[in-house]
Write a protein that holds these residues in place. Structure first.
Motif, mmCIF file in Angstrom:
data_model
loop_
_atom_site.group_PDB
_atom_site.id
_atom_site.type_symbol
_atom_site.label_atom_id
_atom_site.label_comp_id
_atom_site.label_asym_id
_atom_site.label_seq_id
_atom_site.Cartn_x
_atom_site.Cartn_y
_atom_site.Cartn_z
ATOM 1 N N LEU A 42 -1.698 7.799 157.274
ATOM 2 C CA LEU A 42 -0.808 7.789 158.433
ATOM 3 C C LEU A 42 -1.575 7.544 159.726
ATOM 4 N N ARG A 43 -2.802 7.973 159.769
ATOM 5 C CA ARG A 43 -3.647 7.643 160.939
ATOM 6 C C ARG A 43 -3.864 6.134 161.011
ATOM 7 N N LEU A 44 -3.988 5.500 159.851
ATOM 8 C CA LEU A 44 -4.153 4.049 159.803
ATOM 9 C C LEU A 44 -2.882 3.320 160.235
ATOM 10 N N VAL A 45 -1.749 3.650 159.618
ATOM 11 C CA VAL A 45 -0.534 2.889 159.887
ATOM 12 C C VAL A 45 0.001 3.142 161.294
ATOM 13 N N TYR B 126 -9.818 4.515 163.101
ATOM 14 C CA TYR B 126 -9.221 5.295 164.192
ATOM 15 C C TYR B 126 -9.721 6.735 164.206
ATOM 16 N N GLY B 127 -10.664 7.056 163.313
ATOM 17 C CA GLY B 127 -11.149 8.416 163.233
ATOM 18 C C GLY B 127 -10.180 9.305 162.470
ATOM 19 N N ASN B 128 -10.555 10.555 162.324
ATOM 20 C CA ASN B 128 -9.702 11.493 161.613
ATOM 21 C C ASN B 128 -8.577 11.991 162.521
ATOM 22 N N PRO B 129 -7.420 12.307 161.961
ATOM 23 C CA PRO B 129 -6.339 12.849 162.785
ATOM 24 C C PRO B 129 -6.728 14.207 163.373
ATOM 25 N N PRO B 130 -6.375 14.470 164.611
ATOM 26 C CA PRO B 130 -6.536 15.833 165.119
ATOM 27 C C PRO B 130 -5.673 16.785 164.302
ATOM 28 N N ILE B 131 -6.196 17.962 164.032
ATOM 29 C CA ILE B 131 -5.455 18.983 163.306
ATOM 30 C C ILE B 131 -5.001 20.050 164.294
#
Length: 334
Positions: free
Chosen positions: A76-79, A154-159
């Protein structure tokens, strides 16, 4: 402060609602996990927007393994081209064990390890290092090239981690990038318990509060007519009573000396007296938990209470408000 919008809609309606939220100028949209899968909705929304951040608010962590979640969040970070925010929560024991049929124990410790496991999986993809995470609750020691998507551009999603009690809040400060405040809270509880506990968690991790997100979701009781105001007040009392019957939220009430209210409401809930429970919530309790104000005064009162606490916020409205009135409040908050 970023002003966000929450969406709880079936998948066939999500795209239109996210388009509208982006056009209205919201900074972010949060997808609730209730009757529908929030991850599917994030993916659909990402395809029809280009600016707005899109997050799960919240997704139930313990309903999934860390590996399953890590893969979904990475995709989802990619799309979303870097716009996805991973909001997580623990839910409560009956839902985890009886609705999802998943294990439950030591929720704060388990959540700490869960987030660390997800980060270890992401790091193995980013750095190419062997996956070797072994904890008390989770163990991930296998990652072959076929299942490794490689570094995310895009890096990892913030949690962002949701919580109410001190244990989970401390974990959020230690291992997450932000904290999602439950709507069932008060200004006093936030300032006397939540913020100090987050700070302690950050210090354990050797970090400061700088750049740390605090997402709020305050109840707002308002209306443009006496009928709208009364409907908002009643429906908000019903929702507050529902939350207040749950032992996990008792600390908020105890901070104000209202702990026995939780016991009373819990007994009523077990007897199925849901409609009567709202009558137990008096105006003092309502006004501590919710912002109760006329539309022209609502934004100022929200800012007075929370302007120096929240970095982002969406309004928790339990009754419909005319679009023009809502837009006016949101515009005044920006």
């Amino acid at each position: 402060m970023k002003i966000d919008h929450q969406v709880d809609a079936p998948p066939q309606c999500v795209s239109d609602q996210l388009r509208e939220a982006e056009a209205a100028g919201y900074h972010g949209v949060w997808l609730l996990e209730a009757a529908h899968d929030p991850f599917l909705s994030v993916g659909l929304g990402a395809q029809v927007t280009s600016r707005v951040e899109i997050g799960t608010g919240i997704a139930v962590a313990f309903a999934r393994s860390p590996m399953t979640l890590a893969i979904t969040a990475n995709d989802l970070r990619l799309v979303s081209q870097g716009r996805f925010l991973l909001g997580l929560g623990s839910q409560i024991k009956p839902h985890i064990t009886r609705r999802f049929s998943m294990p439950w124990s030591h929720p704060a410790a388990r959540m700490r390890e869960y987030v660390l496991a997800v980060r270890a999986i992401w790091n193995s993809w980013h750095d190419g290092t062997p996956l070797q995470f072994e904890g008390e609750f989770y163990r991930h020691t296998l990652m072959t090239p076929m299942f490794d998507p490689g570094p995310n551009p895009y890096g990892n999603p913030p949690i962002l981690l949701a919580g109410v009690g001190e244990s989970m809040t401390g974990v959020a400060g230690e291992v997450a990038d932000g904290f999602i405040c439950h709507g069932f809270t008060t200004e006093r509880y936030l300032r006397e318990v939540t913020l100090p506990t987050l700070g302690q968690g950050r210090r354990r991790a050797g970090r400061s509060m700088e750049g740390y997100e605090i997402a709020g979701m305050p109840f707002v009781v308002t209306g443009t007519t006496a009928e709208e105001f009364a409907a908002a007040k009643q429906s908000t009392k019903e929702q507050i009573a529902f939350y207040a019957s749950t032992p996990a939220y008792r600390p908020v009430l105890e901070r104000h000396g209202w702990g026995e209210l939780q016991s009373q409401l819990n007994v009523m809930s077990k007897a199925g007296r849901w409609k009567e429970m709202a009558d137990v919530i008096d105006d003092e309790v309502l006004e501590a938990i919710a912002v109760v104000a006329e539309p022209d005064d609502a934004a100022a009162e929200i800012r007075r209470r929370y302007g120096d606490v929240f970095t982002r916020m969406n309004l928790y409205l339990k009754a419909p408000l005319p679009a023009e009135a809502l837009e006016s409040i949101v515009a005044a908050l920006r």
